[in-house]
Design an enzyme around this catalytic site. Structure first.
Site: not given
Ligand code: 2AM
Length: 477
Positions: A190, A183, A287, A186-187, A129
């Protein structure tokens, strides 16, 4: 000729930067790319004069490596990874190691790990990352695979990772897909952070009428305190960019958010495992709704909202937004960490959640001082089931809640969407509510589908004939 320490396939920007980072730490690297012209371009440009060897076939690449061979794949996730594995296999020996450093789906990593284990080839799936800059200067690295495979490359990854207080932001996460899973979370986190910051901006701009200069200054100030993080820092920078039109560039950017899918994967995993990660999922949906711009523009012309203007004090609301942002962020992280805890159970990983928070302190997009607090929470209680139960986080959120509620009330009254702030608050309220109305859900399920229910006063499974015989007819006029 001396053989190289490592091989890397995939010379797009991330791959090239990772090679340059590895070489800078005194390792020799042999490189290959599907479009072989890119190998030569790299050698004559960025890699010129460096300890980097270009190869033009897979065989040549494998031949150039010291045994056991260690080959990093930095190619597009999905089929290209499988294709390269199959192309490499005929040239590899037992004990060689393939490292997938792309953004692979963790279940693919589990599958590939099993496939290669049958062939005695070691396999690591690693999250890297930090984007292009991170890859070059020091990313956060989350490695999953056999512990023995990790030991083969541990010194390399520890050196090339970001360092915070002398500690590398690189760690062994667990077996097979654990690195890619972490990961992915993590995203997801985020996505949550970005959404919450954008909601704070929306309120500051649309309710308080703050312009770019004031916005930039406010985020820069916030970055000096508890909210200190890379994302707040870049947000402050963004407001300082003025466009050729004379407007702040950010105001000229089309409000349709794109996504590459890792937030969606994290949310899907939450649904699969039955873990309430509602703020992360809301960030994905936010989004999605942003992406139907044409429909929204049409709807804005025909559907009315409230007309009120904010009558309160500006400084009060600004302070409340700051508090709401921190409290909601804590809830979003609480969800992400609960999700990892449940995934560890489901996939038999031994995730050290405190350690994971430490390797996110540098190199990656969610890097922040605040992550140290999460580590402290897991130091205090390694089996912490939810961050909100940790004394530090509990107190912060309890204290912030009045202001946070005020922000949600103001936004709701004015018709300004704040799905992140709202869903995080709902998560907080649901989590701290001893009796939720799920008793009625259970009664309805038992009524229409005989799904049975349990009682609060005695053990057992119950079913009731709920139907009321002489129900009066209801008229719909
Ligand atoms: P390329 O330069 O030949 O396009 C990021 O896109 C990296 O993944 C690049 O190195 C790219 O190679 C590689 N890549 C993308 N799609 C691929 C595919 N279908 N097969 C092999 N490599 C691919």
């Amino acid at each position: 000729m001396r053989k190289c320490d490592l091989g890397l396939i995939g010379l797009a920007v991330m791959g090239k930067n990772l090679v340059l980072n590895i070489e800078r730490h005194r390792y020799s690297v042999a490189v290959f790319n599907r479009t072989v012209e890119r190998v030569d371009e790299f050698l004559t440009e960025e890699a010129r004069g460096k300890n980097i060897v270009g190869t033009h076939t897979i065989e040549e690449l494998v031949d150039a490596l010291e045994t056991p061979r260690k080959i990093i794949l930095m190619v597009k996730a999905g089929k290209p990874v499988d294709d390269f594995i199959d192309k490499l296999l005929p040239y590899l020996k037992g004990g060689d190691l393939i490292i997938d450093a792309g953004n692979s789906f963790f279940k693919d990593t589990i599958r590939r790990s099993r496939y290669l284990a049958e062939k005695s080839v070691l396999y690591i799936g690693t999250g890297v990352s930090g984007g292009e800059e991170g890859a070059l200067k020091g990313p956060s690295i989350m490695l999953g695979g056999q512990l023995g495979a990790y030991k083969l490359v541990e010194p390399i990854f520890s050196r090339i990772a970001a360092q915070v207080d002398g500690v590398p932001c690189s760690a062994y996460i667990g077996s097979d897909g654990a690195g890619h899973y972490v990961k992915m979370i993590h995203n997801g986190i985020e996505y949550g952070d970005i959404q919450l910051i954008s909601e704070a901006y929306s309120l500051m701009r649309n309710v308080l009428g703050m312009g770019a200069k004031e916005l930039g200054g406010t985020f820069a100030r916030w970055n000096q305190g508890k909210l200190n993080s890379y994302l707040i820092e870049i947000t402050a920078d963004i407001f300082t960019k003025i466009d050729a039109t004379g407007n702040p560039l950010v105001e000229m950017v089309l409000d349709e958010a794109a996504q590459k899918g890792t937030g969606k994967w994290a949310s899907q995993s939450a649904l699969d495992l039955g873990v309430p990660a509602s703020t992360i999922a809301e960030a994905v949906f936010a989004r999605c709704i942003s992406a139907i711009k044409g429909e929204r523009v049409g709807a804005a012309k025909v559907i009315k909202g409230p007309h009120e203007k904010y009558q309160g004090n500006k400084e009060d609301l600004l302070e409340a937004i700051k508090q709401a942002l921190y409290a909601a962020k804590i809830c979003s992280y609480a969800q992400g960490f609960s999700l990892m805890r449940e995934a560890a159970r489901e996939y038999s990983w031994h995730l050290d959640l405190g350690r994971i928070s430490m390797i996110w302190r540098g190199g990656c997009i969610i890097r922040a001082k605040f992550l140290h607090k999460i580590n402290e929470a897991f130091q205090r209680e390694p089996n912490l089931s939810n961050l909100l139960l940790d004394p530090y986080f509990k107190e912060v959120v309890e204290k912030a809640q009045d202001k946070w509620r005020k922000v949600v009330i103001v936004a709701t009254e004015l018709g300004i969407p704040v799905p992140g702030f709202t869903s995080a608050l709902t998560y907080f309220d649901s989590y701290r509510t001893a009796r939720l109305p799920a008793n009625l859900i259970q009664a309805q399920r038992d009524y229409f589908g005989a799904h049975t229910y349990r009682r609060i006063d005695k053990e057992g499974i119950f079913h009731t004939e709920w139907m009321v015989k002489d129900r009066p007819e209801i008229r719909m006029d």
